[in-house]
Design an enzyme around this catalytic site. Structure first.
Site, mmCIF file in Angstrom:
data_model
loop_
_atom_site.group_PDB
_atom_site.id
_atom_site.type_symbol
_atom_site.label_atom_id
_atom_site.label_comp_id
_atom_site.label_asym_id
_atom_site.label_seq_id
_atom_site.Cartn_x
_atom_site.Cartn_y
_atom_site.Cartn_z
ATOM 1 N N LYS A 129 41.371 49.690 -8.337
ATOM 2 C CA LYS A 129 40.725 50.313 -7.180
ATOM 3 C C LYS A 129 41.631 51.395 -6.610
ATOM 4 C CE LYS A 129 40.748 48.415 -3.100
ATOM 5 N NZ LYS A 129 41.313 49.484 -2.220
ATOM 6 N N ASP A 130 42.930 51.114 -6.581
ATOM 7 C CA ASP A 130 43.922 52.103 -6.141
ATOM 8 C C ASP A 130 44.424 52.855 -7.373
ATOM 9 O OD1 ASP A 130 43.926 51.303 -3.361
ATOM 10 O OD2 ASP A 130 44.973 49.503 -4.004
ATOM 11 N N HIS A 138 42.502 40.349 -5.514
ATOM 12 C CA HIS A 138 43.901 39.947 -5.654
ATOM 13 C C HIS A 138 44.037 38.757 -6.614
ATOM 14 C CE1 HIS A 138 44.050 41.811 -1.511
ATOM 15 N NE2 HIS A 138 45.070 42.425 -2.095
ATOM 16 N N HIS A 185 41.767 38.589 -1.281
ATOM 17 C CA HIS A 185 40.374 38.401 -1.669
ATOM 18 C C HIS A 185 40.312 38.203 -3.179
ATOM 19 C CE1 HIS A 185 40.659 42.560 -2.997
ATOM 20 N NE2 HIS A 185 40.941 42.955 -1.757
#
Length: 288
Positions: A151-152, A37, A34
C-alpha cells in the site's frame, strides 16, 4: 509472545536465536494493527524461523502539522493480534530509546530520487524519517528478511533502495495490499473516516482501476497513451466523488520517474484527502 522495550533485551533474544542457527524475520509497524499488518506477519513466517515485530510511532516521519499526537495507540489489542498470529518477540521502544540525543542531533539516512515527489513532496522530510528509523531498527534486529506492505509503494521502493545502496544483508519482501470488500485499502488512518466518508473513499481505487484499463487499451499504439491527460481525468472523477486529490501520477515501477513511451512496468501512485484522513493507494500495471 515476549514483549521488550530495551535494546539490550532485544539483542539478547536475537543473539540466543542466532546461536541456535535460527533465521529471523522482521515486521516494523506503528501499531493500531489491522489485517494488513497481520498479513505481513503471516508472510514473514514463510521465510524465517522466528518473527520480531516492532511498534514505534516514529516522530521523525511526521511533519509539523501532522497527526502524531492523535495517532491511534492500541497496544493491548495489538499485542493480542500479534500473539494470535504467532509473533515471537515484540519490540516497543520509546522515542528516548530510539533517539537518545533528540531529533535535532540525530544522524539520519536519506535516499535520493525515489524519495522525491509524490508523498515525498507532499510530506517534506517524511522519507528521511522512514529511512532513518528503518535503518536503525534493521541494525538493532539484524533480520534475515523484512516484510513491508505495498500500500505504501513509494516507501517500499525507498527501503529496497536503501538496503541495496548500503549493502545490508537483508531481503525486503513486499506484500500485497489487503482491502475491504469495497476496494478500500486497509490503513490505520481509516479510523478517521465517518460512515459517509467511508462510503465514498473507495472512489480512489475505483478510478485507479479505470485508469489502468484505459492505459492497457491504448497500449496497442504506445504513442497514443496520454498518461498526463488520463491521470487528470481520473483525478477529476475522484474529486467529483467527494475526495480531494493530493496527487495522481503514472510512473515507471522501479524508478518512480514519470511513465514514458517504451515503459512496460508501471505503477499508478495516488493520494487523496477524505475528511480528516489522507488516503494513499497505488495500482501496478504490466504491459509486457
Amino acid at each position: 509472545m515476549k514483549t521488550v522495550s530495551q535494546i539490550s533485551e532485544l539483542r539478547a533474544q536475537v543473539t540466543a536465536w542466532r546461536q541456535q542457527g535460527l533465521t529471523v524475520g522482521f515486521v516494523p509497524t506503528m501499531g493500531n494493527l489491522h489485517a494488513g499488518h497481520i498479513s505481513l506477519i503471516d508472510e514473514a513466517h514463510k521465510h524465517a524461523d522466528k518473527i520480531v515485530a516492532s511498534i514505534f510511532v516514529n516522530p521523525m516521519q511526521f511533519g509539523a502539522n501532522e497527526d502524531i499526537d492523535s495517532y491511534p495507540r492500541t497496544m493491548i489489542d495489538d499485542q493480542q493480534k500479534l500473539t494470535a498470529a504467532g509473533t515471537d518477540l515484540l519490540f516497543t521502544p520509546t522515542p528516548d530509546i530510539i533517539y537518545p540525543k533528540g531529533l535535532a542531533k540525530q544522524s539520519f539516512v536519506e535516499v535520493p530520487n525515489v524519495s522525491e515527489g509524490y508523498c515525498g513532496e507532499s510530506r517534506p522530510g517524511h522519507f528521511r524519517g522512514v529511512a532513518t528509523v528503518v535503518c536503525k531498527l534493521f541494525n538493532l534486529v539484524q533480520p534475515d528478511i523484512a516484510c513491508f506492505g505495498l500500500k505504501d509503494y513509494q516507501q517500499v521502493q525507498v527501503i529496497q533502495t536503501m538496503v541495496e545502496d548500503l549493502s545490508m544483508p537483508i531481503t525486503v519482501i513486499p506484500v500485497a495490499t489487503i482491502r475491504e470488500d469495497s476496494g478500500l485499502a486497509l490503513s490505520s488512518r481509516n479510523g478517521y473516516l465517518t460512515a459517509e466518508e467511508k462510503a465514498i473513499a473507495p472512489a480512489l481505487q475505483k478510478n485507479l482501476q479505470w485508469l489502468a484499463e484505459k492505459i492497457k487499451a491504448d497500449f496497442t499504439d504506445a504513442d497514443s497513451i496520454d498518461f498526463i491527460g488520463l491521470s487528470k481525468q481520473a483525478a477529476k472523477e475522484i474529486n467529483t466523488a467527494g475526495l480531494h486529490t493530493d496527487y495522481l501520477h503514472v510512473c515507471q515501477a522501479q524508478t518512480l520517474q514519470p511513465a514514458s513511451e517504451g515503459d512496460t512496468q508501471l505503477v499508478i501512485l495516488a493520494a487523496a484527502h477524505c475528511g480528516k484522513a489522507r488516503l494513499i493507494d497505488n495500482l501496478q500495471i504490466s504491459l509486457a
